[in-house]
Design a protein around this motif. Sequence first.
Motif, PDB file in Angstrom:
ATOM      1  N   LYS A 113       0.820  -1.202   0.000  1.00  0.00           N
ATOM      2  CA  LYS A 113       0.000   0.000   0.000  1.00  0.00           C
ATOM      3  C   LYS A 113       0.864   1.267   0.000  1.00  0.00           C
ATOM      4  CE  LYS A 113      -4.066  -2.071   2.093  1.00  0.00           C
ATOM      5  NZ  LYS A 113      -5.132  -1.537   1.224  1.00  0.00           N
ATOM      6  N   ARG A 129       2.126   7.648  -6.350  1.00  0.00           N
ATOM      7  CA  ARG A 129       1.199   8.744  -6.674  1.00  0.00           C
ATOM      8  C   ARG A 129       1.745  10.093  -6.225  1.00  0.00           C
ATOM      9  NH1 ARG A 129      -4.304   5.037  -6.472  1.00  0.00           N
ATOM     10  NH2 ARG A 129      -3.445   3.674  -8.080  1.00  0.00           N
ATOM     11  N   ARG A 143      -2.346  17.316  -2.182  1.00  0.00           N
ATOM     12  CA  ARG A 143      -2.548  15.875  -2.338  1.00  0.00           C
ATOM     13  C   ARG A 143      -1.369  15.075  -1.773  1.00  0.00           C
ATOM     14  NH1 ARG A 143      -6.595  13.675  -5.700  1.00  0.00           N
ATOM     15  NH2 ARG A 143      -8.297  15.147  -5.595  1.00  0.00           N
ATOM     16  N   ASP A 152      -6.820  -0.819  11.943  1.00  0.00           N
ATOM     17  CA  ASP A 152      -7.073  -0.042  10.741  1.00  0.00           C
ATOM     18  C   ASP A 152      -7.599   1.325  11.167  1.00  0.00           C
ATOM     19  OD1 ASP A 152      -7.896   0.950   8.279  1.00  0.00           O
ATOM     20  OD2 ASP A 152      -8.350  -1.060   7.556  1.00  0.00           O
ATOM     21  N   ARG A 189      -7.838   4.042   9.130  1.00  0.00           N
ATOM     22  CA  ARG A 189      -8.250   4.910   8.040  1.00  0.00           C
ATOM     23  C   ARG A 189      -9.675   5.369   8.307  1.00  0.00           C
ATOM     24  NH1 ARG A 189      -6.820   0.677   3.454  1.00  0.00           N
ATOM     25  NH2 ARG A 189      -8.112  -0.506   4.873  1.00  0.00           N
ATOM     26  N   HIS A 190     -10.044   6.455   7.670  1.00  0.00           N
ATOM     27  CA  HIS A 190     -11.427   6.936   7.718  1.00  0.00           C
ATOM     28  C   HIS A 190     -11.884   7.325   9.114  1.00  0.00           C
ATOM     29  CE1 HIS A 190     -11.098   5.147   3.861  1.00  0.00           C
ATOM     30  NE2 HIS A 190     -11.211   3.922   4.275  1.00  0.00           N
ATOM     31  N   ASN A 247     -16.235   3.476   2.588  1.00  0.00           N
ATOM     32  CA  ASN A 247     -15.057   3.236   3.419  1.00  0.00           C
ATOM     33  C   ASN A 247     -15.165   1.936   4.201  1.00  0.00           C
ATOM     34  OD1 ASN A 247     -14.208   5.693   2.496  1.00  0.00           O
ATOM     35  ND2 ASN A 247     -14.735   6.810   4.356  1.00  0.00           N
ATOM     36  N   GLU A 265     -14.308  -0.935   2.115  1.00  0.00           N
ATOM     37  CA  GLU A 265     -12.860  -1.077   1.918  1.00  0.00           C
ATOM     38  C   GLU A 265     -12.214  -1.774   3.109  1.00  0.00           C
ATOM     39  OE1 GLU A 265     -10.351   2.355   2.161  1.00  0.00           O
ATOM     40  OE2 GLU A 265      -8.762   1.418   1.001  1.00  0.00           O
ATOM     41  N   VAL A 266     -12.540  -1.297   4.314  1.00  0.00           N
ATOM     42  CA  VAL A 266     -11.918  -1.862   5.515  1.00  0.00           C
ATOM     43  C   VAL A 266     -12.238  -3.349   5.639  1.00  0.00           C
ATOM     44  CG1 VAL A 266     -11.932  -1.775   8.044  1.00  0.00           C
ATOM     45  CG2 VAL A 266     -11.805   0.342   6.726  1.00  0.00           C
ATOM     46  N   ASP A 291     -10.517  -5.481   2.925  1.00  0.00           N
ATOM     47  CA  ASP A 291      -9.098  -5.536   3.267  1.00  0.00           C
ATOM     48  C   ASP A 291      -8.820  -6.571   4.351  1.00  0.00           C
ATOM     49  OD1 ASP A 291      -6.873  -4.364   2.196  1.00  0.00           O
ATOM     50  OD2 ASP A 291      -7.326  -2.359   2.947  1.00  0.00           O
ATOM     51  N   ILE A 296      -6.847  -6.211  -3.320  1.00  0.00           N
ATOM     52  CA  ILE A 296      -6.335  -5.203  -2.377  1.00  0.00           C
ATOM     53  C   ILE A 296      -6.103  -3.874  -3.103  1.00  0.00           C
ATOM     54  CG2 ILE A 296      -4.328  -4.563  -0.954  1.00  0.00           C
ATOM     55  CD1 ILE A 296      -4.086  -7.491  -0.114  1.00  0.00           C
ATOM     56  N   LYS A 297      -5.575  -3.947  -4.308  1.00  0.00           N
ATOM     57  CA  LYS A 297      -5.293  -2.721  -5.043  1.00  0.00           C
ATOM     58  C   LYS A 297      -6.582  -2.108  -5.603  1.00  0.00           C
ATOM     59  CE  LYS A 297      -0.531  -3.832  -6.157  1.00  0.00           C
ATOM     60  NZ  LYS A 297       0.149  -2.555  -5.888  1.00  0.00           N
ATOM     61  N   THR A 309      -8.587  -0.050  -3.134  1.00  0.00           N
ATOM     62  CA  THR A 309      -7.985   1.256  -2.844  1.00  0.00           C
ATOM     63  C   THR A 309      -8.457   2.268  -3.878  1.00  0.00           C
ATOM     64  OG1 THR A 309      -6.030   0.135  -1.993  1.00  0.00           O
ATOM     65  CG2 THR A 309      -5.810   2.467  -2.459  1.00  0.00           C
ATOM     66  N   ASP A 310      -8.445   1.872  -5.148  1.00  0.00           N
ATOM     67  CA  ASP A 310      -8.903   2.795  -6.186  1.00  0.00           C
ATOM     68  C   ASP A 310     -10.399   3.061  -6.084  1.00  0.00           C
ATOM     69  OD1 ASP A 310      -6.780   3.720  -8.263  1.00  0.00           O
ATOM     70  OD2 ASP A 310      -6.213   1.688  -7.763  1.00  0.00           O
ATOM     71  N   GLU A 363     -12.152   3.084  -3.412  1.00  0.00           N
ATOM     72  CA  GLU A 363     -12.351   3.986  -2.276  1.00  0.00           C
ATOM     73  C   GLU A 363     -12.019   5.417  -2.689  1.00  0.00           C
ATOM     74  OE1 GLU A 363     -11.498   6.459   1.032  1.00  0.00           O
ATOM     75  OE2 GLU A 363      -9.855   5.602  -0.118  1.00  0.00           O
ATOM     76  N   ARG A 364     -10.963   5.577  -3.492  1.00  0.00           N
ATOM     77  CA  ARG A 364     -10.593   6.938  -3.911  1.00  0.00           C
ATOM     78  C   ARG A 364     -11.563   7.492  -4.945  1.00  0.00           C
ATOM     79  NH1 ARG A 364      -4.093   6.192  -2.757  1.00  0.00           N
ATOM     80  NH2 ARG A 364      -4.546   5.665  -0.592  1.00  0.00           N
ATOM     81  N   GLU A 402     -13.601  11.028  -4.638  1.00  0.00           N
ATOM     82  CA  GLU A 402     -13.807  12.014  -5.710  1.00  0.00           C
ATOM     83  C   GLU A 402     -15.295  12.341  -5.831  1.00  0.00           C
ATOM     84  OE1 GLU A 402     -11.337  13.557  -6.890  1.00  0.00           O
ATOM     85  OE2 GLU A 402      -9.626  12.210  -6.667  1.00  0.00           O
ATOM     86  N   ARG A 430     -16.097  14.712  -3.193  1.00  0.00           N
ATOM     87  CA  ARG A 430     -15.627  16.069  -3.542  1.00  0.00           C
ATOM     88  C   ARG A 430     -16.616  16.758  -4.476  1.00  0.00           C
ATOM     89  NH1 ARG A 430     -10.326  13.654  -3.853  1.00  0.00           N
ATOM     90  NH2 ARG A 430      -9.416  14.226  -1.855  1.00  0.00           N
TER      91      ARG A 430
END
Lengths: 237, 237
Positions: free
Chosen positions: A92, A99, A200, A220, A222-223, B60, B63-64, B67, B91-92, B95-96, B98-99, B103, B106
């Motif tokens: 991770k 990035r 970022r 964990d 996060r969040h 979120n 994701e947790v 994971d 796992i990867k 992550t994307d 979640e991002r 966005e 946002r």
Amino acid sequence: MNTFGQHISQQFNAELEDVRQRVMAMGGLVEQQIADAVTALIDGRSDLAAEVEQGDVKVNTFEVHIDEECSRILARRQPTASDLRLVVAVIKTITDLERIGDEAERIARMASSLAKEEPPRAAFHEIENLGHHVRRMVGEALDAFARMDSRAALAVAEEDAKVDREYESIMRQCMTFMMEDPRTVKRVLDIMWAVRALERIGDHSRNIAEYVIYFVEGKDVRHISVEQMARELEKSR
Amino acid sequence: MNTFGQHISQQFNAELEDVRQRVMAMGGLVEQQIADAVTALIDGRSDLAAEVEQGDVKVNTFEVHIDEECSRILARRQPTASDLRLVVAVIKTITDLERIGDEAERIARMASSLAKEEPPRAAFHEIENLGHHVRRMVGEALDAFARMDSRAALAVAEEDAKVDREYESIMRQCMTFMMEDPRTVKRVLDIMWAVRALERIGDHSRNIAEYVIYFVEGKDVRHISVEQMARELEKSR
């Protein structure tokens, strides 16, 4: 443990140590990329901007190689408990480092574009400070990773709120600049994209700090807010 | 394989299938978040924007949990070869996802801010199209993931270049809008941040597509051009 087991385990430790070293080397490169990108932006140096853009290939190569090494370790060593958490944290962490590298490249692209003309010096002093600030955050996140220190990681997460405030203040200044002289819109926007990229980088550093806490505490975090994070760490004293 | 082995393997397959299902569910939620965020922006609906902001917690949580499940599988099942690649790809991917959720959040925040006043209708039709486009990309990346189809994944990566062109065109329109009426600067900037978030969703979809190719072909195709990617896939026919 028998001699054979010890032998395996020594080799395995050496492999894990090698992966950690590589993450640190990747991190060092990424820190340099940020520093150079910000200097290129502030001093209008397109030569340095070009170097950063070329340097991103090296960052990417690091990511691919460390990822391969992690998959190899998972397949051959079948790690459990803290060894497994370390490998997952590495997988991770390097995604975020890569990035951060992309953000540095973005800043360099904006620097190239701005170096061609007289850049409006909107908030340049503050941008330089923000650049130092986020670079230091990346360094501190990596230190926390190297020492697997969850307290240090928490401090990085706390720092992110300050970065966000600096970011907001610069954005307001840029906006005023544009409104006062609409001819600068395009160039000030380039600056704003670069500042956004710096913000970022702060987020990615916080992510890395969270993986360190996950590794050390097995939690964990996060969040959740930084305050909750601090309470979680307090509980595990 | 003996009965015991079969039993273990059936259970293991069920676990992997469960993880895949959860990734798909998380993806479905993220797609909805994008759609709602864009609708909130275009129609000035602050109620929908608030829903999206609240919904991010669910993303979120997915994701947790996924994971944790992946770490459990790595520790208990010690998968190798394609099973291991699947877990790493998951796992990867999350992550994307979640991002992408971040966005969407946002965009929702910008929608809330814009709903309070008369938003300048800069490029709204094009933004709506871009919103549909990137949402479709996320869906196609998830389909490629579900069917583990590297051809479909390549098509997603190819799509990203089109998203980038649409993004550039909208940005130019927004800039013109601001220069013509500097009083709109702040509000048009909000729109630009939202459009930038849509462009980033395209990037994350491409990342997911690359993990699918990694899983199917066992090849790391990050950091290469789409043309090189297509050639790599051709070789493995």
